[in-house]
Structures are given as C-alpha cells and as structure tokens.
Design an enzyme around this catalytic site. Structure first.
Site, PDB file in Angstrom:
ATOM      1  N   LYS A 261       7.566   1.006  -0.420  1.00 34.26           N
ATOM      2  CA  LYS A 261       7.050   2.462   0.191  1.00 34.26           C
ATOM      3  C   LYS A 261       5.641   2.317   0.992  1.00 34.26           C
ATOM      4  O   LYS A 261       5.413   0.951   1.207  1.00 34.26           O
ATOM      5  CB  LYS A 261       6.265   2.438  -1.592  1.00 34.26           C
ATOM      6  CG  LYS A 261       5.146   1.436  -2.518  1.00 34.26           C
ATOM      7  CD  LYS A 261       4.219   1.918  -2.119  1.00 34.26           C
ATOM      8  CE  LYS A 261       3.488   0.727  -3.162  1.00 34.26           C
ATOM      9  NZ  LYS A 261       1.774   0.157  -2.408  1.00 34.26           N
TER      10      LYS A 261
ATOM     11  N   PRO B 233       7.666  -8.723   3.526  1.00 32.75           N
ATOM     12  CA  PRO B 233       6.750  -8.558   3.832  1.00 32.75           C
ATOM     13  C   PRO B 233       5.813  -9.242   1.687  1.00 32.75           C
ATOM     14  O   PRO B 233       5.727  -8.538   0.926  1.00 32.75           O
ATOM     15  CB  PRO B 233       5.745  -8.812   4.346  1.00 32.75           C
ATOM     16  CG  PRO B 233       6.412  -8.401   5.211  1.00 32.75           C
ATOM     17  CD  PRO B 233       6.872  -7.059   4.104  1.00 32.75           C
TER      18      PRO B 233
ATOM     19  N   ASP C 109       4.152   0.184 -10.021  1.00 36.97           N
ATOM     20  CA  ASP C 109       4.599   0.314  -9.470  1.00 36.97           C
ATOM     21  C   ASP C 109       5.528   0.020  -9.215  1.00 36.97           C
ATOM     22  O   ASP C 109       6.574   1.127  -8.657  1.00 36.97           O
ATOM     23  CB  ASP C 109       4.360  -0.935  -7.636  1.00 36.97           C
ATOM     24  CG  ASP C 109       3.128  -0.144  -7.041  1.00 36.97           C
ATOM     25  OD1 ASP C 109       1.820   0.246  -7.450  1.00 36.97           O
ATOM     26  OD2 ASP C 109       2.768  -1.162  -5.551  1.00 36.97           O
TER      27      ASP C 109
END
Length: 286
Positions: free
Chosen positions: A12, A96, A137
C-alpha cells in the site's frame, strides 16, 4: 489434506498521513488515504497434520523469530482454538521491510485469508480481533482482500476503514533508499518535535478524499512523518530531492518511511524518470 494455496499480499501507499493526538489506548490517531499498488508479496500456505505449528520459509530475507506471520498465526490459534491447522508458509518477499508499504501487515492479512480458504471459520469480527493483536495496518488489508487497486480513507488507529472509489490513472515510481525506518521511533520523533514546537499540531479534520479527486498537480497531501524521518536519514532526503527533480506531479514518503514515491500523469514521463532514477537507486515503476 490440501496441497496448499497461494495468496497475494499487495503493498500500500499512503497519500497524506496526518498523525493526530495520542489516544487513551496509547495509540496515535491517524487520517490517511491508503491505496494498494501492483507491488506484492506472495504466500504459499500448506496445511500440516500437526496443530499449533507455523513454519515459515523466506529465501529473500531472514525474518525475526517474532514476525507478523507468526503473530497472526498465534492470534488465530488463540481465538479459533482447535479449528486452526498447523501450516507451512513459504513467503516470496518483494515488498521491502521497513519501507512504509505495509508488507508485514499485508502478509499477516494474507495468512488469515489462507486459513479461511483452508476451512477455518473466520468472521469479520474475529479477523479484526486478530488485527488488534498484530498491527494497525492489518485492518486495511483485511478490507482490501488482496485487490491491487483498492483505496480507502483510514482513521482511528487504523481500524476505521472506509472504502472509496480508487483511481486508475496514476503512474507510480518507488525509490528504496536502503535504510530501515522504525515506526515506533518515527512516532516518538513526531512527539518530540511537537513538544519543542518544531512541528505544528493540527488536529482539524481534513477532506483527504476531495484532494484525491483533484488533478495530481493540485494535490497538497502532507505526511507528518516525512520531515522528521528525512531529518534523520540523509538517504531519504536525497531520494525526495531526486524524485522531485524528475518533474513528478506529486512526490512524498510513504507511511513512516523509508520508501519515497512519485506520481506521474503519463507513462512516458514515468519511463523517463525511472531510467534516470534507476541509475542512482533501487526502483520499481508501476
């Protein structure tokens, strides 16, 4: 016993990220638009005959012993009890770590989806219980259900997710500065900066969706983390300046860092920018 299933875990991006006051539960309130993009991890989840086992394999990086996948599995085992099979998880890591792209949270949500596909009865409320234990999240990624062009207004500590119509006309470039930005440390830096009046405090509601609908060149999103995190890492400062210099219609840092992104109005501009940036940085264009 099933042979296993594959589940996508999309990244995202944050468009605007306002850090509000600290709540009674110790979390800061936020206001942001989250949008999934085409960069993603992949999970292959195979059920085991044993119970209470979650074996995780990842060739791309060494995961810490306590990670979002193990935390999600442990929370599911606690909430659903004997209904949860042991699993072997092979993680293909492309997002990452510590990049502000939500990779760990997306992986956790993907594991919940996998357990549901393997027959675990996971209600929406129960999945939210897991998210409460794993990370803020995760709520967004549970809502997006692995879609690669999904957008939502996210508020509260991250648990209030209001889907909005996503734009399909955005061309992205991501620059990875090669530094790890700790989310707890980033929040602490915001608190420190506000305490000494180096960072303005603005808790007024902001119509982020209205900004999102404007032409990209008219976006005025603000990420409250950008200034304090870029102050600590010169690599992020340089990446922001380099993306700006390509003529991106909008650029910023995602989440609490460290990924820097640019948004372009056409694919030819994106391609030219990526050719120049990729000589200096690790990049992905979408």
């Amino acid at each position: 016993m099933s042979d296993g299933i594959s589940v996508a875990a999309p990244a995202k991006i944050n468009l605007g990220l306002r850090v509000l006051g600290k709540r009674r539960d110790g979390f800061h309130g936020i206001q942001s638009i989250f949008q999934t993009v085409g960069l993603r991890d992949e999970l292959f989840v195979k059920p085991l005959s044993e119970k209470n086992v979650c074996r995780i394999h990842c060739e791309q990086m060494t995961l810490p012993k306590k990670n979002t996948l193990s935390a999600a599995y442990e929370a599911c085992a606690e909430i659903f009890g004997g209904d949860v099979p042991g699993v072997e998880v092979t993680l293909e890591k492309r997002i990452p770590s510590g990049g502000g792209l939500g990779g760990g949270s997306s992986d956790a949500a993907a594991l919940i989806f996998a357990l549901k596909k393997l027959g675990v009865k996971v209600s929406k409320d129960a999945a939210h219980e897991v998210a409460l234990k794993v990370g803020s999240d995760v709520f967004f990624f549970l809502e997006c259900e692995a879609r690669e062009n999904f957008a939502a207004l996210v508020q509260g500590r991250g648990e209030l997710v209001e889907p909005i119509s996503s734009r399909a006309d955005l061309h992205w470039i991501f620059v990875f500065p090669g530094v790890f930005s700790s989310t707890p440390r980033a929040y602490a830096r915001i608190d420190e900066a506000r305490a000494c009046e180096k960072l303005a405090i603005d808790f007024e509601a902001c119509d982020l969706e209205n900004i999102y609908r404007r032409p990209i060149k008219d976006w005025n999103f603000t990420n409250d983390f950008t200034s304090v995190v870029a102050e600590e890492y010169q690599e992020i400062r340089r990446a922001l300046e380099d993306v700006r210099s390509t003529g991106a219609s909008f650029y910023d840092m995602s989440g609490s860092g460290s990924t820097v992104f640019g948004v372009y109005e056409d694919a030819s501009h994106l391609e030219a920018a990526n050719q120049w940036l990729s000589d200096k940085w690790e990049t992905v264009s979408l």
